[in-house]
Design a protein around this motif. Structure first.
Motif, mmCIF file in Angstrom:
data_model
loop_
_atom_site.group_PDB
_atom_site.id
_atom_site.type_symbol
_atom_site.label_atom_id
_atom_site.label_comp_id
_atom_site.label_asym_id
_atom_site.label_seq_id
_atom_site.Cartn_x
_atom_site.Cartn_y
_atom_site.Cartn_z
ATOM 1 N N UNK A 284 -26.758 -29.393 16.080
ATOM 2 C CA UNK A 284 -27.562 -30.540 16.498
ATOM 3 C C UNK A 284 -28.653 -30.131 17.481
ATOM 4 N N UNK A 285 -28.362 -29.199 18.377
ATOM 5 C CA UNK A 285 -29.389 -28.738 19.320
ATOM 6 C C UNK A 285 -30.482 -27.971 18.591
ATOM 7 N N UNK A 286 -30.096 -27.115 17.656
ATOM 8 C CA UNK A 286 -31.107 -26.377 16.882
ATOM 9 C C UNK A 286 -31.963 -27.332 16.054
ATOM 10 N N UNK A 287 -31.342 -28.317 15.475
ATOM 11 C CA UNK A 287 -32.105 -29.288 14.684
ATOM 12 C C UNK A 287 -33.074 -30.071 15.559
ATOM 13 N N UNK A 288 -32.626 -30.450 16.753
ATOM 14 C CA UNK A 288 -33.490 -31.197 17.661
ATOM 15 C C UNK A 288 -34.693 -30.370 18.098
ATOM 16 N N UNK A 289 -34.498 -29.062 18.261
ATOM 17 C CA UNK A 289 -35.604 -28.203 18.713
ATOM 18 C C UNK A 289 -36.528 -27.807 17.557
ATOM 19 N N UNK A 290 -35.941 -27.458 16.409
ATOM 20 C CA UNK A 290 -36.768 -26.945 15.315
ATOM 21 C C UNK A 290 -37.608 -28.032 14.644
ATOM 22 N N UNK A 291 -37.185 -29.256 14.704
ATOM 23 C CA UNK A 291 -37.953 -30.307 14.023
ATOM 24 C C UNK A 291 -39.271 -30.603 14.727
ATOM 25 N N UNK A 292 -39.457 -30.066 15.924
ATOM 26 C CA UNK A 292 -40.748 -30.216 16.603
ATOM 27 C C UNK A 292 -41.719 -29.092 16.282
ATOM 28 N N UNK A 293 -41.272 -28.060 15.579
ATOM 29 C CA UNK A 293 -42.160 -26.944 15.249
ATOM 30 C C UNK A 293 -43.123 -27.383 14.131
#
Length: 562
Positions: free
Chosen positions: A183-192
């Motif tokens: 969930x943390x990776x998804x939250x960060x990567x979706x802003x790239x």
């Protein structure tokens, strides 16, 4: 009172100390100031008081009576020293200032151990009794009076809250950590930008010649749909975990007020609220800002990592130092912001970056924390001098409290490592002291009458060397009707079948003649001539004993009695 009468002998843990009674009266209302011969621990034969206490601590306590200064022995643990002071009725606050820091170290250690107990850093498998104790069902568990739900509820709780309780609990902990990381990776990567999908819109425009043209415009970007499904799966697990843990929690109120659980609940609710508003096409930028709390789910890893728990409580323990650091930083920032503002105005400076004191606050923060962005710099010599002072003050201000925080972390971590190596079950020591035998011991036993033990040897030597009060105390007990009891060990000595002298004493009605001999040592004594023929080993009947012979008999009789 003579010098010998004023002396008192104290036997503490096998070490004899000799001092004056007047010395012990210097500190009133203490155990040593109330010594009397009527106490149970007074030995009239050896003329000493015996205390079964720590001899090393007593040396400092006796020195306190002599000098009036109480020092702390460095080779003794603090709680033991406090127990000894309490036994001797002394105040622990009377320890000298030179030893106070060393003496109070154990209190800091006890506070740290209490914090570690609350953190529950044990990685060992808890027993069923420990788990039942969490739920207050220890008595029902021992008596076997648990119903079905009371048996299942602690087991489910252990699966989700005790990662080291079983293999299944470890698997659930791994799944929980996996979804947290995803969930943390998804939250960060979706802003790239590379991970976002552009939103295209068909637009038409009319040309100058009246023709209409169609084109696609990129209005915005949105995350890829894969991130939405990942978040759905993650939040489904988090929702299931929160509900189960709330149902089986030992205390519902404690569960809801825990900071980690609050973060988890708010983050999960923000996802559902965001999903609902998206479906209703009422997106809000403020809601997206609050969705950043989802990244705080990393705090849930503290349930699985002892190091994170230690780090968090290190900051809590160092709260005073952190507040002091912030106070000095704020004080320095305000002072140097005002100084740089006026320093840059003293000389002519057409490129002055400091137009106001609030603008100088940013420069002071950057300079004192040694970051130095370089977006604002002084141009005059006076301003450069102020900037140098600001940088030096920042280094000193930050460097002073940091070692305290580091030492607190090292203290917590070292105690955690030490506790992990200690045995979980300690040997039980009974607090009740075994009662001492009231009657005399059998001959030959350690410390018994005439035996080879140290007690018997010391008493024998005391009588041989005319120890003060030894013979008088023995005669006093015999005179008060204890002659038969005193002679009982003497009669049990095996001498074969031929014991003419002792049998003769028994035949004549017990040790009456011998007791009369002992209680009247200074009179002219004569044996009863009607006692029959005397054995060869007995003194001649009807013989008058002279003073020298009387002294010899009195010297031997107590030895035989002992």
């Amino acid at each position: 009172m003579t010098d010998a009468d004023n002396r008192v002998i104290l036997n503490v843990g096998g070490i004899r100390h000799e001092t004056y009674k007047a010395t012990l009266k210097k500190i009133p209302a203490t155990r040593l100031s109330r010594l009397t011969e009527a106490l149970a621990n007074y030995d009239p034969v050896l003329n000493e008081y015996f205390f079964d206490r720590h001899p090393g601590v007593f040396a400092q306590i006796l020195n306190y009576y002599r000098s009036g200064k109480l020092h702390y022995p460095t080779d003794v643990c603090g709680p033991l020293f406090e127990e000894e002071l309490e036994f001797w009725s002394l105040d622990a606050n009377q320890v000298e200032p030179c030893c106070w820091m060393t003496y109070t170290q154990h209190r800091d250690t006890q506070d740290v151990l209490a914090i570690l107990d609350r953190l529950d850093l044990d990685t060992d498998k808890p027993t069923e009794e420990d788990i039942m104790k969490r739920f207050g069902l220890e008595e029902e568990y021992k008596q076997g009076e648990l119903n079905c739900w009371q048996r299942i509820k602690p087991k489910i709780w252990a699966l989700f809250d005790e990662p080291y309780s079983s293999t299944a609990a470890k698997i659930i902990a791994v799944i929980s950590v996996f979804f947290i990381v995803i969930s943390i990776l998804s939250f960060c990567l979706k802003t790239h930008p590379e991970m976002r999908v552009p939103v295209l819109r068909n637009t038409s425009s009319t040309m100058a010649d009246g023709n209409k043209t169609w084109r696609l415009e990129k209005t915005e970007t949105e995350p890829h749909d894969a991130f939405f499904y990942i978040e759905c799966a993650s939040n489904a697990w988090f929702t299931f975990e929160i509900i189960i843990r709330f149902i089986v929690a030992p205390n519902k109120f404690d569960f809801l007020k825990a900071p980690v659980n609050i973060i988890d609940i708010v983050a999960t609710l923000s996802f559902y609220l965001d999903f609902l508003l998206t479906k209703l096409q009422q997106e809000s930028d403020m809601l997206e800002f609050f969705s950043i709390i989802r990244i705080m789910r990393l705090c849930k890893l503290t349930r699985h990592s002892a190091g994170l728990k230690i780090l968090i409580h290190t900051f809590k323990a160092s709260a005073k130092e952190l507040i002091l650091l912030i106070f000095f930083l704020v004080l320095g920032i305000v002072i140097f912001a005002a100084l740089i503002y006026y320093a840059e105005r003293i000389q002519y400076n057409p490129e002055n970056d400091f137009q106001s004191i609030p603008v100088g606050l940013w420069w002071a923060i950057v300079t004192m924390t040694t970051v130095g962005y370089g977006d604002m710099v002084p141009k005059t010599y006076v301003g450069m001098f102020v900037g140098a002072l600001c940088a030096l003050a920042g280094v000193l201000t930050i460097a002073l409290p940091v070692p305290v925080i580091v030492s607190n972390f090292a203290l917590f971590y070292s105690h955690t490592q030490a506790r992990s190596k200690l045995p979980k079950k300690r040997r039980r020591v009974l607090p009740v002291e075994a009662p001492r035998p009231k009657g005399p011991k059998a001959p030959g036993a350690p410390g018994g009458a005439g035996g080879p033990g140290p007690g018997g040897t010391r008493r024998m030597n005391a009588i041989k060397h005319n120890h003060p009060g030894a013979l008088e105390a023995k005669m006093g007990r015999i005179a008060h009707g204890g002659a038969l009891q005193e002679l009982m060990p003497f009669r049990t000595v095996g001498m074969g079948a031929n014991r003419p002298f002792y049998n003769n004493i028994d035949a004549q009605g017990g040790p009456t003649a011998l007791s009369s001999l002992l209680v009247t040592p200074n009179a002219q004594l004569a044996m009863n001539s009607t006692a029959g023929p005397a054995p060869p080993s007995a003194p001649a009947p009807a013989a008058q004993l002279q003073c020298g012979e009387q002294d010899k008999i009195l010297e031997k009789v107590p030895l035989l009695i002992l």
